[in-house]
Write an enzyme that holds these catalytic residues in place. Structure first.
Site, PDB file in Angstrom:
ATOM      1  CD  GLU A   1     -20.726  11.421 -30.754  1.00 10.86           C
ATOM      2  OE1 GLU A   1     -19.609  12.740 -29.835  1.00 10.86           O
ATOM      3  OE2 GLU A   1     -21.558  11.138 -30.444  1.00 10.86           O
TER       4      GLU A   1
ATOM      5  N   GLY B   1     -29.000   5.458 -23.153  1.00 14.71           N
ATOM      6  CA  GLY B   1     -29.332   4.412 -23.233  1.00 14.71           C
ATOM      7  C   GLY B   1     -27.959   3.481 -21.499  1.00 14.71           C
ATOM      8  N   GLY B   2     -27.228   4.965 -21.014  1.00 10.44           N
ATOM      9  CA  GLY B   2     -26.128   4.499 -19.945  1.00 10.44           C
ATOM     10  C   GLY B   2     -27.298   4.271 -18.752  1.00 10.44           C
TER      11      GLY B   2
HETATM   12  P1  ATP Z   1     -22.667   8.010 -27.348  1.00  8.91           P
HETATM   13  O1  ATP Z   1     -22.987   8.778 -28.145  1.00  8.91           O
HETATM   14  O2  ATP Z   1     -22.871   8.920 -25.553  1.00  8.91           O
HETATM   15  O3  ATP Z   1     -20.857   8.164 -26.664  1.00  8.91           O
HETATM   16  P2  ATP Z   1     -22.472   5.304 -27.958  1.00  8.91           P
HETATM   17  O4  ATP Z   1     -22.425   5.631 -29.306  1.00  8.91           O
HETATM   18  O5  ATP Z   1     -21.544   3.853 -26.952  1.00  8.91           O
HETATM   19  O6  ATP Z   1     -22.723   6.110 -26.766  1.00  8.91           O
HETATM   20  P3  ATP Z   1     -24.804   3.811 -28.107  1.00  8.91           P
HETATM   21  O7  ATP Z   1     -23.690   2.690 -28.554  1.00  8.91           O
HETATM   22  O8  ATP Z   1     -25.829   4.195 -30.299  1.00  8.91           O
HETATM   23  O9  ATP Z   1     -24.307   5.422 -27.557  1.00  8.91           O
HETATM   24  O10 ATP Z   1     -25.826   2.651 -27.854  1.00  8.91           O
HETATM   25  C1  ATP Z   1     -25.184   2.374 -26.242  1.00  8.91           C
HETATM   26  C2  ATP Z   1     -26.220   1.487 -25.751  1.00  8.91           C
HETATM   27  O11 ATP Z   1     -26.605   0.630 -26.193  1.00  8.91           O
HETATM   28  C3  ATP Z   1     -26.013   1.449 -24.297  1.00  8.91           C
HETATM   29  O12 ATP Z   1     -25.989   2.058 -23.148  1.00  8.91           O
HETATM   30  C4  ATP Z   1     -27.149  -0.059 -23.736  1.00  8.91           C
HETATM   31  O13 ATP Z   1     -28.373   1.038 -23.021  1.00  8.91           O
HETATM   32  C5  ATP Z   1     -26.892  -0.405 -25.636  1.00  8.91           C
HETATM   33  N1  ATP Z   1     -26.373  -1.312 -25.872  1.00  8.91           N
HETATM   34  C6  ATP Z   1     -27.035  -1.990 -27.349  1.00  8.91           C
HETATM   35  N2  ATP Z   1     -26.244  -2.913 -27.452  1.00  8.91           N
HETATM   36  C7  ATP Z   1     -25.554  -3.049 -26.540  1.00  8.91           C
HETATM   37  C8  ATP Z   1     -23.822  -4.276 -25.672  1.00  8.91           C
HETATM   38  N3  ATP Z   1     -23.755  -5.293 -26.845  1.00  8.91           N
HETATM   39  N4  ATP Z   1     -23.265  -3.912 -25.057  1.00  8.91           N
HETATM   40  C9  ATP Z   1     -23.512  -2.500 -24.113  1.00  8.91           C
HETATM   41  N5  ATP Z   1     -24.619  -1.948 -24.236  1.00  8.91           N
HETATM   42  C10 ATP Z   1     -25.460  -2.615 -25.588  1.00  8.91           C
HETATM   43 MG    MG Z   2     -22.714   7.575 -30.243  1.00  7.18          MG
END
Ligand code: ATP
Ligand code: MG
Length: 270
Positions: free
Chosen positions: A74, A125-126
């Site tokens: 990652e 974001g969570g």
């Molecule tokens: P990690 O890298 O921690 O494993 P991830 O790669 O899934 O998680 P990102 O995709 O970068 O993380 O960001 C996830 C965050 O983006 C969510 O927690 C939320 O705050 C926000 N977000 C943006 N668009 C959406 C969506 N369509 N649905 C849910 N969350 C969203």
């Molecule tokens: Mg990520």
């Protein structure tokens, strides 16, 4: 054709290049990896798939044996992708901090072609979604994003100048002295959901920025590049982060397609 997939805690991001060498980007919820499989089946010209992210194993359970799979760790993928996206926009930092605000937050120090993960925080974001849901019942990211933009933090956050009333403040009076700190020391009143969510977003943005700046100072770095889907179309959060970063004498950097850094890195790794 080749595609890159970053299966994150919340979102699964897909990136590939079209005939004109333009990036095409799309997302799926990570709790519905079957939809990723259907999408791949609908694109029979895909031969190679670069994969990364914490949900890789679960993704491979669904899509394995379909195509030729190329795995990349990652953080390697994210930094490869962010370097590509920075260069695409004409940024060539010798040294910078990269703060990835995903479900959780990871902070990296990048120097030329090397990088190390210096730290992180579970505030990400969570947290934005979880705290907003618990305090207001609203769970949809887009709704949270819009409500935060219309909210006001004034009656909930306690600023340094609110404490030092009528006195010179020892630090910038507009800094937050205590996130949510006004609630406990003022007469109880009803706060609109917009204000609560704006304040949650302020808390999340300020914790992440404060931590990023501490690492930037430790590494003697000026620029902090903020990425991750938590910033997607979220001007309010970007403003919280930009203002706080500037107040503390560092330079915030935001780039296009930042949420897809991992997917782009996985694509480049093939
Ligand atoms: P990690 O890298 O921690 O494993 P991830 O790669 O899934 O998680 P990102 O995709 O970068 O993380 O960001 C996830 C965050 O983006 C969510 O927690 C939320 O705050 C926000 N977000 C943006 N668009 C959406 C969506 N369509 N649905 C849910 N969350 C969203
Ligand atoms: Mg990520």
């Amino acid at each position: 054709k080749a595609i890159g997939i970053d299966a994150g805690g919340t979102l699964t991001k897909v990136a590939y290049l079209d005939q004109n060498n333009e990036l095409v980007l799309t997302t799926f919820p990570s709790n519905d990896l079957q939809s990723v499989k259907s999408w791949i089946i609908d694109h029979p010209d895909i031969e190679d798939i670069g994969v990364t992210g914490g949900r890789t194993e679960q993704l491979l359970d669904v899509i394995k044996t379909m195509k030729s799979i190329h795995y990349i760790v990652e953080f390697e993928a994210t930094l490869k992708g962010v370097r590509f996206l920075l260069n695409k926009e004409g940024y060539f930092f010798e040294r910078s901090m990269i703060t990835n605000i995903g479900t959780g937050t990871s902070i990296h120090y990048m120097e030329d072609n090397t990088h190390i993960r210096v730290g992180g925080t579970g505030v990400g974001g969570g947290t934005l979604i979880g705290l907003s849901a618990l305090t207001t019942g609203i769970t949809d990211y887009n709704e949270i994003r819009e409500m935060a933009a219309n909210g006001n933090r004034e009656s909930i956050d306690l600023l340094v100048k609110d404490i030092y009333q009528g006195m010179d403040t020892p630090i910038d009076g507009h800094l937050t002295a205590s996130n949510f700190g006004k609630v406990g020391i003022t007469q109880s009143m009803k706060h609109p959901a917009e204000d609560i969510i704006a304040t949650v977003q302020g808390l999340v943005g300020e914790v992440i920025t404060t931590l990023s700046i501490q690492y930037a100072e430790e590494k003697n770095v000026q620029h902090i590049v903020y990425i991750g889907s938590t910033l997607s179309n979220n001007d309010h959060l970007a403003r919280v982060i930009a203002n706080y970063t500037r107040t503390k004498k560092h330079t915030p950097v935001f780039i296009n397609d930042h949420g897809f850094s991992g997917a782009v890195g996985a694509l480049l790794n093939i």
